[in-house]
Design a protein around this motif. Structure first.
Motif, PDB file in Angstrom:
ATOM      1  N   ALA A  81       0.845  -1.202   0.000  1.00  0.00           N
ATOM      2  CA  ALA A  81       0.000   0.000   0.000  1.00  0.00           C
ATOM      3  C   ALA A  81       0.876   1.247   0.000  1.00  0.00           C
ATOM      4  N   ASN A  85       1.185   4.094  -2.895  1.00  0.00           N
ATOM      5  CA  ASN A  85       0.962   5.489  -2.572  1.00  0.00           C
ATOM      6  C   ASN A  85       2.120   6.376  -3.016  1.00  0.00           C
ATOM      7  N   TYR A 113      -3.281   9.518   2.519  1.00  0.00           N
ATOM      8  CA  TYR A 113      -2.810   8.191   2.916  1.00  0.00           C
ATOM      9  C   TYR A 113      -1.284   8.128   2.963  1.00  0.00           C
ATOM     10  N   LYS A 114      -0.625   9.270   2.743  1.00  0.00           N
ATOM     11  CA  LYS A 114       0.835   9.279   2.799  1.00  0.00           C
ATOM     12  C   LYS A 114       1.315   8.971   4.205  1.00  0.00           C
TER      13      LYS A 114
ATOM     14  N   MET B   1      -0.910   7.056   8.406  1.00  0.00           N
ATOM     15  CA  MET B   1      -1.983   8.042   8.246  1.00  0.00           C
ATOM     16  C   MET B   1      -2.228   8.748   9.569  1.00  0.00           C
ATOM     17  N   ARG B   2      -2.250  10.076   9.514  1.00  0.00           N
ATOM     18  CA  ARG B   2      -2.429  10.810  10.767  1.00  0.00           C
ATOM     19  C   ARG B   2      -3.876  10.718  11.242  1.00  0.00           C
ATOM     20  N   ARG B 316      -9.678   3.754  -2.869  1.00  0.00           N
ATOM     21  CA  ARG B 316      -8.837   4.169  -1.736  1.00  0.00           C
ATOM     22  C   ARG B 316      -7.645   3.229  -1.569  1.00  0.00           C
ATOM     23  N   ILE B 317      -7.897   1.924  -1.709  1.00  0.00           N
ATOM     24  CA  ILE B 317      -6.800   0.963  -1.555  1.00  0.00           C
ATOM     25  C   ILE B 317      -5.780   1.166  -2.677  1.00  0.00           C
ATOM     26  N   GLY B 320      -3.372   3.845  -2.098  1.00  0.00           N
ATOM     27  CA  GLY B 320      -2.379   3.670  -1.048  1.00  0.00           C
ATOM     28  C   GLY B 320      -2.928   3.524   0.360  1.00  0.00           C
ATOM     29  N   ALA B 321      -4.258   3.366   0.514  1.00  0.00           N
ATOM     30  CA  ALA B 321      -4.811   3.140   1.841  1.00  0.00           C
ATOM     31  C   ALA B 321      -4.476   1.723   2.273  1.00  0.00           C
ATOM     32  N   ARG B 322      -4.007   1.589   3.512  1.00  0.00           N
ATOM     33  CA  ARG B 322      -3.768   0.253   4.047  1.00  0.00           C
ATOM     34  C   ARG B 322      -5.084  -0.296   4.574  1.00  0.00           C
ATOM     35  N   ASN B 323      -5.105  -1.613   4.803  1.00  0.00           N
ATOM     36  CA  ASN B 323      -6.327  -2.221   5.340  1.00  0.00           C
ATOM     37  C   ASN B 323      -6.778  -1.527   6.607  1.00  0.00           C
ATOM     38  N   ARG B 324      -5.789  -1.198   7.450  1.00  0.00           N
ATOM     39  CA  ARG B 324      -6.178  -0.610   8.738  1.00  0.00           C
ATOM     40  C   ARG B 324      -6.691   0.812   8.556  1.00  0.00           C
ATOM     41  N   ILE B 326      -8.619   1.739   6.060  1.00  0.00           N
ATOM     42  CA  ILE B 326     -10.020   1.531   5.692  1.00  0.00           C
ATOM     43  C   ILE B 326     -10.829   1.149   6.927  1.00  0.00           C
ATOM     44  N   GLN B 329     -11.319   4.145   9.077  1.00  0.00           N
ATOM     45  CA  GLN B 329     -12.263   5.102   8.493  1.00  0.00           C
ATOM     46  C   GLN B 329     -13.704   4.678   8.771  1.00  0.00           C
ATOM     47  N   ALA B 394     -12.419  -3.500   5.174  1.00  0.00           N
ATOM     48  CA  ALA B 394     -10.961  -3.548   5.129  1.00  0.00           C
ATOM     49  C   ALA B 394     -10.456  -4.804   4.425  1.00  0.00           C
ATOM     50  N   ARG B 395     -11.264  -5.856   4.419  1.00  0.00           N
ATOM     51  CA  ARG B 395     -10.812  -7.118   3.846  1.00  0.00           C
ATOM     52  C   ARG B 395     -11.120  -7.264   2.365  1.00  0.00           C
ATOM     53  N   LEU B 396     -11.693  -6.211   1.775  1.00  0.00           N
ATOM     54  CA  LEU B 396     -12.023  -6.305   0.351  1.00  0.00           C
ATOM     55  C   LEU B 396     -10.762  -6.429  -0.489  1.00  0.00           C
TER      56      LEU B 396
END
Lengths: 253, 405
Positions: A81, A85, A113-114, B1-2, B316-317, B320-324, B326, B329, B394-396
């Protein structure tokens, strides 16, 4: 310098417990920095799978994949991921913008997502810069439904560029667009490539391939032809040749 | 991600579906509002009961005929005829700790004055009754021992009677009629409000118990003996002495059960507050169930939303979104929804409580605890019911999600 090095990649999809569909069968490919490659081939030839592997959305079943020298074939999902990104920008056939979300917010998305965590102010600054690059800074607060297909694709390109990726992956970027708008997208791609971005584009349109610098033809999970483009076209010239029709411009809206 | 980015992403996602977000939160709004309102009403009732108990009088010991269990429901007392006027007089005379005793006999009668009439309660009491109940006179006088001794046809009336029969005018000296017999009004009581059982205490006529027994009630036994003890410390002693005295007077041998019950004011209070506490708990529990249903509503919508937003999740994935990311969110979306619902629910609950207090004249006490718990619970509902849909999102698989139409 080689940006993408694929060595003897195999990828098989298991449908149920019995049926195995081989999508990539021992494919090898090297892409240098600054290339503009078009991957051509009929549907089922494995070009989408190849894009997914290069785009780190999928891991190869067998083989080595070096992205800027880093072996990404064995990375965890989270690391992949982060690679997506940081290094990869995606442009899709159906644009894939978030609906009911402004162009600017769509472009901001990858920056959120950075992993190194930019401030919102910085994110917004970079996103408007990217929108400016594709000539849409005046449409920043428009929602996708208020934009034409070409404009939507330009927002998608801005979104792909905003993280300053190593490579831009485009999957049938002109598939949902009319000729003129398609040429506009190609014009942007050629311009970006001139500025040094490595571009990989999947298409089934032979004509579109002629805007690239190199065409790779796939069949049954292998590369069957790999040629440099001799008679390369400039999208800006081709656009000039189109009859200027006001109606055509408006039909896009 | 902040973390603030997750919040921003979740907020933007909720904003994209404003209507759905509001409707989802609405289930929680109703649940939280119901909890707060019912607990407020219950607390109001309890506070009212407690206030009533203190108004019951000071250091009061009540003697009821027949036996009754502690914490029983029928505070009205048994109906057995085991207490006599003589019992009351004996308690007063023989037990030094007791200041006053009043045998009570109640009856419901039609009373009339001129062409007006009113159905009310007539209490036969001794002249000490007002002192026992700490009930001051508005004007006029209370009947005295002389009136009791002679069974004079005199009455002291509550404010309701003044309103209903005299339209608020001074009734002193007026003759009202009960069962055709004349009663002269000699005093008016101060207003006292609602009783423990919810009846209006001001709707009352007090007469000497002798008068009540002889002319009005048709009874021969006391229904309650109200007694007052010198001080709170003497209550247990007085209680024991009253029990011993009555056992002796009623000829009860060892091993025989009492044919009466002695209760202190405190015990009556405890029974009453216990009842209202149980009521509050039950009401709160029912309201809690509606909160739970609201939570299930959130889960339902979130699950539908995950399916509907499959492509968005894929995008989103891909970006660059990680599973966590998602997972977080969707979890934050669920929590925001339930907290939004909780917040609106609290305001609604407070509003409804005040409206009830204002229009239904019901005592309402807002409980800070109930508000805090309702909000906390709604946030937990968000986490609990948001987790499963969030994990599903998240598991998609990104490739399939991107292809999803």
């Amino acid at each position: 310098m080689a940006v993408v090095v694929l060595e003897d990649i195999f990828k098989t999809y298991h449908l149920g417990s019995e049926v195995d569909v081989p999508a990539l069968r021992g494919l090898s490919l090297v892409l240098e920095a600054g290339e503009f490659a078009a991957i051509l081939g009929p549907s089922g030839s494995g070009k989408s799978t190849l894009m997914n592997v290069i785009g780190c959305l999928d891991r190869p079943g067998r083989g080595r994949y070096l992205l800027e020298g880093e072996d990404v074939a064995k990375l965890s999902r989270d690391r992949l991921a982060a690679v997506r990104n940081r290094k990869i920008g995606f442009v899709f056939q159906s644009f894939n913008l978030l609906s009911r979300t402004s162009a600017l917010e769509n472009v901001e998305l990858p920056l959120m997502y950075k992993s190194d965590g930019l401030s919102l102010r910085e994110i917004q600054r970079r996103a408007s810069e990217a929108l400016d690059q594709v000539g849409l800074s005046d449409r920043a607060d428009h929602h996708p439904s208020q934009l034409s297909g070409g404009q939507q694709q330009r927002v998608a390109i801005a979104r792909a560029l905003v993280t300053e990726p190593t490579i831009l992956l485009a999957d049938e970027p002109t598939g949902n667009l009319d000729t003129r708008t398609g040429l506009e997208i190609m014009e942007i791609f050629q311009k970006l490539n001139d500025h040094g971005i490595t571009l990989i584009m999947v298409t089934h349109e032979q004509d579109i391939g002629r805007f690239a610098k190199r065409t790779i033809v796939m069949r049954d999970g292998r590369i069957v032809r790999d040629d440099p483009v001799e008679d390369r076209l400039a999208a800006s010239d081709e656009k000039e040749k189109l009859p200027v029709l006001v109606a055509e411009e408006e039909s896009v809206q | 991600m902040r973390p603030e980015m997750i919040l921003l992403v979740a907020l933007r996602a909720l904003r994209r579906n404003r209507m759905r977000s509001l409707l989802t939160a609405f289930g929680i709004v109703i649940g939280v509002a119901a909890v707060i309102t019912t607990v407020s009403i219950g607390n109001g009732a309890r506070a009212e009961v407690e206030e009533q108990v203190t108004r019951l009088g000071q250091n009061v010991v009540l003697v009821f005929p027949g036996s009754r269990s502690l914490g029983g429901v029928s505070i009205g007392g048994g109906s057995a005829n085991t207490l006599t006027v003589e019992d009351a007089l004996a308690i007063h005379e023989e037990i030094p700790e007791v200041i006053a005793a009043s045998p009570e006999v109640r009856s419901q009668r039609q009373v009339s004055y001129g062409n007006r009439n009113w159905f009310t309660r007539i209490y036969g009491q001794s002249s000490d009754y007002l002192q026992i109940r700490q009930w001051p006179m508005e004007y006029g006088r209370m009947f005295d021992e002389e009136d009791v001794l002679r069974a004079n046809m005199v009455a002291v009336v509550g404010q309701t009677i003044v309103e209903e029969l005299f339209e608020g005018a001074d009734p002193i000296g007026a003759i009202i009629r009960v069962r055709g017999m004349p009663l002269e009004i000699i005093g008016v009581l101060q207003t006292k409000g609602m009783s423990l059982m919810g009846s209006v205490q001001d709707d009352i006529i007090l007469v000497p118990y002798t008068t009540a027994f002889r002319y009005i009630s048709g009874r021969s036994h006391a229904m309650v003996i109200n007694t007052q003890v010198y001080s709170a410390e003497l209550m247990p002693v007085a209680r024991q002495k009253i029990t011993d005295l009555l056992r002796e007077r009623h000829g009860l041998g060892p091993g025989q059960d009492n044919d009466f019950t002695v209760q202190t004011q405190e015990e009556v209070a405890r029974a009453a507050t216990e009842t209202s506490r149980v009521m509050t708990f039950l009401l709160g529990a029912i309201a809690g169930i509606s909160l739970l249903v609201g939570g299930i509503g959130i889960m339902n919508i979130m699950l539908v939303s995950v399916t509907e937003r499959t492509r968005e999740i894929g995008i989103r994935i891909a970006l660059g979104a990680r599973n966590r990311d998602i997972l977080r969110q969707f979890l934050v979306e669920a929590i925001l929804l339930s907290c939004l619902g909780g917040g609106i629910g609290i305001l609604t609950g407070i509003g409804v409580s005040y409206v009830l207090a204002f229009y239904a004249d019901w005592p309402v006490y807002l409980s800070h605890n109930a508000i805090a718990y309702a909000f906390l619970f709604s946030a937990m509902v968000g986490i609990f019911f948001g987790f499963y849909p969030a994990r599903k999102a998240a598991r998609l698989d990104p490739i399939e999600a991107l292809r999803y139409e």
